[in-house]
Design an enzyme around this catalytic site. Structure first.
Site, PDB file in Angstrom:
ATOM      1  N   ALA A  33       0.822  -1.223   0.000  1.00  0.00           N
ATOM      2  CA  ALA A  33       0.000   0.000   0.000  1.00  0.00           C
ATOM      3  C   ALA A  33       0.847   1.259   0.000  1.00  0.00           C
ATOM      4  O   ALA A  33       0.389   2.326  -0.412  1.00  0.00           O
ATOM      5  CB  ALA A  33      -0.922  -0.007   1.220  1.00  0.00           C
ATOM      6  N   LYS A 205     -25.963 -10.587  -6.006  1.00  0.00           N
ATOM      7  CA  LYS A 205     -24.597 -10.606  -6.567  1.00  0.00           C
ATOM      8  C   LYS A 205     -24.643 -10.416  -8.082  1.00  0.00           C
ATOM      9  O   LYS A 205     -23.789  -9.732  -8.662  1.00  0.00           O
ATOM     10  CB  LYS A 205     -23.918 -11.916  -6.191  1.00  0.00           C
ATOM     11  CG  LYS A 205     -23.673 -12.037  -4.685  1.00  0.00           C
ATOM     12  CD  LYS A 205     -23.308 -13.453  -4.277  1.00  0.00           C
ATOM     13  CE  LYS A 205     -23.077 -13.570  -2.777  1.00  0.00           C
ATOM     14  NZ  LYS A 205     -23.048 -14.957  -2.306  1.00  0.00           N
TER      15      LYS A 205
HETATM   16  N1  HSE Z   1     -24.639 -17.023   1.891  1.00  0.00           N
HETATM   17  C1  HSE Z   1     -23.657 -16.903   0.861  1.00  0.00           C
HETATM   18  C2  HSE Z   1     -23.485 -18.244   0.173  1.00  0.00           C
HETATM   19  C3  HSE Z   1     -22.303 -16.475   1.338  1.00  0.00           C
HETATM   20  O1  HSE Z   1     -24.057 -19.252   0.582  1.00  0.00           O
HETATM   21  O2  HSE Z   1     -22.760 -18.268  -0.806  1.00  0.00           O
HETATM   22  C4  HSE Z   1     -22.167 -15.012   1.512  1.00  0.00           C
HETATM   23  O3  HSE Z   1     -22.323 -14.319   0.314  1.00  0.00           O
END
Ligand code: HSE
Length: 436
Positions: A33, A205
């Protein structure tokens, strides 16, 4: 350079991992860093637990506001989760001119547009590598490593809990509910596993990856989300016999008319690398026009794998602190005034292949009636198998794989097939992707 002071909100599993990794690798991290990165303050509502974990190496408080308002804190790491208190604290930290590192995928998928706009206004960074794929550097790869490419599609196993359950169902020939119980016993699945098994976590995600991949705003509400709860061991076995594995995938695809955003169980040819990602592991395939297919694999959760991503963000922010905000990598990879308003396609317009399973009476002409419906709607069959009759029943399972077809035509065919008197019950439909 003066040390960078970090304030941590929430010292749970990932918070603890972050504290440990920062301490253990402090020298290496400082060499990278260009300055020391020091955890100065820790906030957790369980003060005794936090004090025991921190052991006097940082100031501990039960009041997270103390951290986000403290003048000595340069970067706030938000690891408390949830979308209400975490949002308030992050917006306050931004308003106070602090940079933010977060693993909070639900918050970014639902309120990311507001948070990034606030951050842009105050010239601060919001980094979120840990929000997708745990320790896999997928955000960095999509945003920077693949920046030369027009991203064509992203497809990922981005929920370890559901991948563990599907792997268990296949390995042991077990039912969904039995493997879920095992996942809960091992601590992979939460007591309330809804977000994981219903595809919501994967949809969070996917929302984030699609935004970075295509330069679109976060649109969590537009993601088609179907979980794994209705999958039977028969479907997993039949898929296997046909040379496929079933995985819960998050898929974002750029098409001429818009973008497909969908999370659902998917048949994948067993010979593909991604079909062999087992247990709680995550993997993401990204297809860029220049690079072709690339794959990113690793631990999608866990204390130190996720801490690896959090600390990488801390280093990134530390390196960029003194840079001109105009010349930083944009939060969502594309310049904020260059985000596209390309439409998200409704599910009826999505084009993919299908696995269809139906129970029929084993009589002459049954198949002819079914294939006529499919032919009339332009649906072409790729493979078809008739299974052995169930014991004591005169019903048999028919399994069909189709070629590519627009979903609304498949929906129409399913409705007509279900109305045939020789067909018992509902048609099971699982989408299929070849990835070739
Ligand atoms: N609950 C998520 C999973 C992990 O089972 O992949 C955290 O993102």
């Amino acid at each position: 350079m003066k040390p960078i002071n970090v304030g941590l909100l929430g010292i749970g599993t990932v918070g603890c991992g972050t504290f440990t990794v920062l301490q253990r690798n402090q020298e290496e991290i400082a060499r990278r860093a260009g300055c020391a990165i020091t955890m100065k303050m820790v906030a957790d509502k369980d003060l005794d637990k936090a004090q025991a974990l921190v052991g006097g190496r940082a100031v501990v408080t039960a009041d997270a506001h103390e951290v986000v308002n403290h003048p000595d804190i340069d970067i706030v790491v938000e690891l408390i989760g949830g979308t209400v208190i975490a949002k308030k604290l992050i917006l306050k930290a931004i308003l106070n001119g602090k940079h933010v590192v977060t693993a909070n995928k639900a918050l970014l998928a639902q309120h990311g547009n507001e948070i990034f706009a606030a951050a842009q206004k105050k010239d601060v960074m919001v980094a979120f590598e840990a929000a997708v794929g745990g320790g896999i550097p997928i955000i960095k790869s999509l945003r920077e490593g693949l920046t030369a490419n027009r991203i064509e599609w992203i497809a990922g196993i981005i929920n370890g809990t559901s991948n563990f359950i599907l792997s268990g169902m296949r390995d042991k020939g077990a039912d969904f509910s039995d493997v879920l119980k095992e996942a809960q016993r091992l601590g992979y699945a939460e007591a309330d596993p809804t977000f994981d098994i219903e595809g919501v976590d994967a949809a969070h995600k996917l929302t984030i990856m699609a935004a970075i991949g295509f330069g679109i705003p976060m649109q969590f509400g537009a993601v088609y989300t179907e979980g794994i709860t209705k999958l039977t061991r028969e479907d997993i076995r039949y898929a296997e016999e046909l040379g496929y594995r079933i995985k819960l995938l998050g898929i974002a695809k750029r098409k001429e008319k818009g973008i497909e955003l969908r999370v659902h169980p998917t048949l994948i040819p067993a010979r593909r690398l991604i079909a062999n990602v087992e247990g709680v592991m995550n993997a993401i395939l990204v297809k860029g026009d220049a690079v072709g297919q690339t794959m990113y694999y690793g631990a999608g959760a866990g204390a130190e794998p996720t801490a690896s991503a959090v600390v990488a963000d801390l280093v990134d922010v530390a390196r960029m602190l003194t840079s001109d905000p105009e010349h930083r990598v944009p939060h969502l990879a594309f310049q904020p005034d260059q985000l596209s308003d390309i439409a998200i396609l409704p599910m009826g317009e999505v084009e993919t292949s299908y696995y269809l399973r139906l129970k029929v009476y084993d009589k002459p002409g049954v198949l002819a009636g079914i294939t006529r419906i499919l032919a009339d709607l332009g649906i072409s069959i790729d493979a078809m198998v008739q299974k052995e009759p169930h014991e004591g029943e005169d019903l048999v399972d028919i399994v069909m794989l189709t070629h590519l077809m627009v979903e609304k035509h498949v929906d129409a065919a399913i409705r007509k097939i279900e109305a045939l008197p020789v067909v018992a019950g509902k048609v099971t439909r699982i989408r299929l992707e070849e990835f070739n």
